[in-house]
Design a protein around this motif. Sequence first.
Motif, PDB file in Angstrom:
ATOM      1  N   MET A  79       0.927  -0.797   0.080  1.00  0.00           N
ATOM      2  CA  MET A  79      -0.143   0.107  -0.286  1.00  0.00           C
ATOM      3  C   MET A  79       1.224   1.313   0.562  1.00  0.00           C
ATOM      4  O   MET A  79       0.470   2.246  -0.574  1.00  0.00           O
ATOM      5  N   MET A 107      -6.224  -3.827  -1.306  1.00  0.00           N
ATOM      6  CA  MET A 107      -7.561  -3.979  -0.633  1.00  0.00           C
ATOM      7  C   MET A 107      -7.511  -5.985  -0.646  1.00  0.00           C
ATOM      8  O   MET A 107      -8.288  -5.787   0.147  1.00  0.00           O
ATOM      9  N   GLN A 150     -10.414   8.755   6.319  1.00  0.00           N
ATOM     10  CA  GLN A 150     -10.427   9.255   4.695  1.00  0.00           C
ATOM     11  C   GLN A 150     -11.659  10.038   4.559  1.00  0.00           C
ATOM     12  O   GLN A 150     -11.703  10.046   3.367  1.00  0.00           O
ATOM     13  N   VAL A 174     -11.461   2.724   2.177  1.00  0.00           N
ATOM     14  CA  VAL A 174     -10.529   1.581   2.840  1.00  0.00           C
ATOM     15  C   VAL A 174     -10.833   0.785   4.486  1.00  0.00           C
ATOM     16  O   VAL A 174     -11.209  -0.071   3.803  1.00  0.00           O
ATOM     17  N   ARG A 177     -14.732  -0.328   4.189  1.00  0.00           N
ATOM     18  CA  ARG A 177     -14.563  -1.353   3.523  1.00  0.00           C
ATOM     19  C   ARG A 177     -14.440  -2.825   4.353  1.00  0.00           C
ATOM     20  O   ARG A 177     -14.911  -3.796   4.351  1.00  0.00           O
ATOM     21  N   GLU A 322     -15.407   2.279  -2.973  1.00  0.00           N
ATOM     22  CA  GLU A 322     -15.538   1.838  -1.663  1.00  0.00           C
ATOM     23  C   GLU A 322     -17.180   1.685  -1.637  1.00  0.00           C
ATOM     24  O   GLU A 322     -17.599   1.664  -0.845  1.00  0.00           O
ATOM     25  N   SER A 327     -18.775  -3.247  -1.875  1.00  0.00           N
ATOM     26  CA  SER A 327     -18.521  -3.315  -0.621  1.00  0.00           C
ATOM     27  C   SER A 327     -18.852  -5.313  -0.416  1.00  0.00           C
ATOM     28  O   SER A 327     -18.839  -6.174  -0.073  1.00  0.00           O
ATOM     29  N   TYR A 429      -0.343   2.021   8.892  1.00  0.00           N
ATOM     30  CA  TYR A 429      -1.266   2.439   8.503  1.00  0.00           C
ATOM     31  C   TYR A 429      -1.740   3.075   8.481  1.00  0.00           C
ATOM     32  O   TYR A 429      -2.087   4.831   7.581  1.00  0.00           O
TER      33      TYR A 429
END
Length: 499
Positions: A79, A107, A150, A174, A177, A322, A327, A429
């Motif tokens: 990523m 993903m 996000q 992300v 989801r 997403e 999803s 992350y």
Amino acid sequence: MESSVGVRTEVEEERKPLLQQQQNSYRNSNEPEEEDNSSSSLITIEQPEEEIVKPIISNDQNQRLVSLDVFRGLTIALMILVDDAGGAFPSINHSPWFGVTLADFVMPFFLFGVGVSITFVFKRIPNKKTATEKVITRTIKLFLLGLVLQGGYFHGRNHLTYGVDIERIRWLGVLQRIAIGYFVAAISEIWLVGNGLVDSALSFVKKYIIQWMLAVLLCSLYVGLLCGLYVPDWEFKSPSTNSNSSVANYSSGNQMVNCNVRGSLEPPCNAVGLIDRILLGEKHLYQRPVYRRTKECSLNSPDYGSLPPNSPGWCLAPFDPEGILSSLMAAVTCFVGLYYGHIIVHVKNHTQRMLFWSASSLPILLTGYVMDVLGMPVSKPLYTLSYMCITSGASGLILTMIYYIVDVKKYRRPTLLLQWMGMNALIVYALAACELFPALIQGLYWRSPENNLVNGTESLLQMVFQSKRWGTLVFVLVEIVFWCLFAGYLHLRGIYVKL
């Protein structure tokens, strides 16, 4: 509800193993302890309290499924690589619409790892109601974290500002989801798994058949809506300013997109976008969709660029990669991970585990390519069935290879950095992929925000290698090593970030 629902003793399970148990193998599931240490994975599945999942005792308390940590760490590293080097190397960046690239595997890798982890956490469920409450709580926390990271509140690298208009906040992303996939898979693991003893292949199928039927139902619902929903003409509000183009038909105001089709998989007229526009609203979708890198919308395709002359009106329309409908199919990737986790739980022999995994991965992978040829194209933004099969099959094959190297042959040193990152994936992350750390560093600059340590280091490497592209790549690789070492430091201090 009694706390003994769905529980049988370890002695009972060892009397009739699915396949012959090898000596000194991993503990049956091997992983409640592993999950406790690896709970900082992107879904942050920690070992639940004793009343929810009882730890399993074996002769080797120090064994853990290291390959799963390495798999998570590889996913985080990928990523960072595709996010930060994708601009310099568009070929590894997300495919503009159809097709699959290196970035498009990230993903599904996350979701696949989620499914594998869930089987370890919920192997013993004394109290289904309490376990469900824990799943709901963890899902909400993960969804809210994704909304903060996000939804537009943090503006990322090179933007020393923050804040988001609630009227335009992005609801999905992300982490959201992954929260959805985790919730669906975890609830199915709690409520849809049979209580029978697994002592043969047939009993294995009977135990999980309802769970597999749910996965098939999700696939059928997705394909039915994607191919069956009628998409009418629709409008969107074009940006008031368009610095990338001087094309006349992109003046500010409402723009009309002509559709009136059913079953289209093209960017402007698909059912995925239709459902998101209806349920979420145009303002709450991702405003810079990947299809702006298609040939129709970019002179620099497959990279972002200026709009070509006579480009279609939908090039500036929003679209969420997403989305709600996509999803549903993404959650099926978690179910594939569940199956691989169940193999670990019930099959004790290394060779037999890898045989089952490989025999499953290859047909799934091949099915995806066959569907692509037959007319169901591979598309990450839509998360088509063919895309799900190809990426899930690849996930299984890669986990099998890592398992062979790390857990069978025990070659641990070459993958140690990735293992550390996988054990603290959530914090890495948030700080790296969501650019919280670079934004913090850039807050200390010399005279102007552009003169900061992050940009200065990247520029220095570009000058040393006399190439903007290769200098950027080296900078990203150094960045990945830095975060591996950071995660290793947290591991040595016994720090694991959890939700």
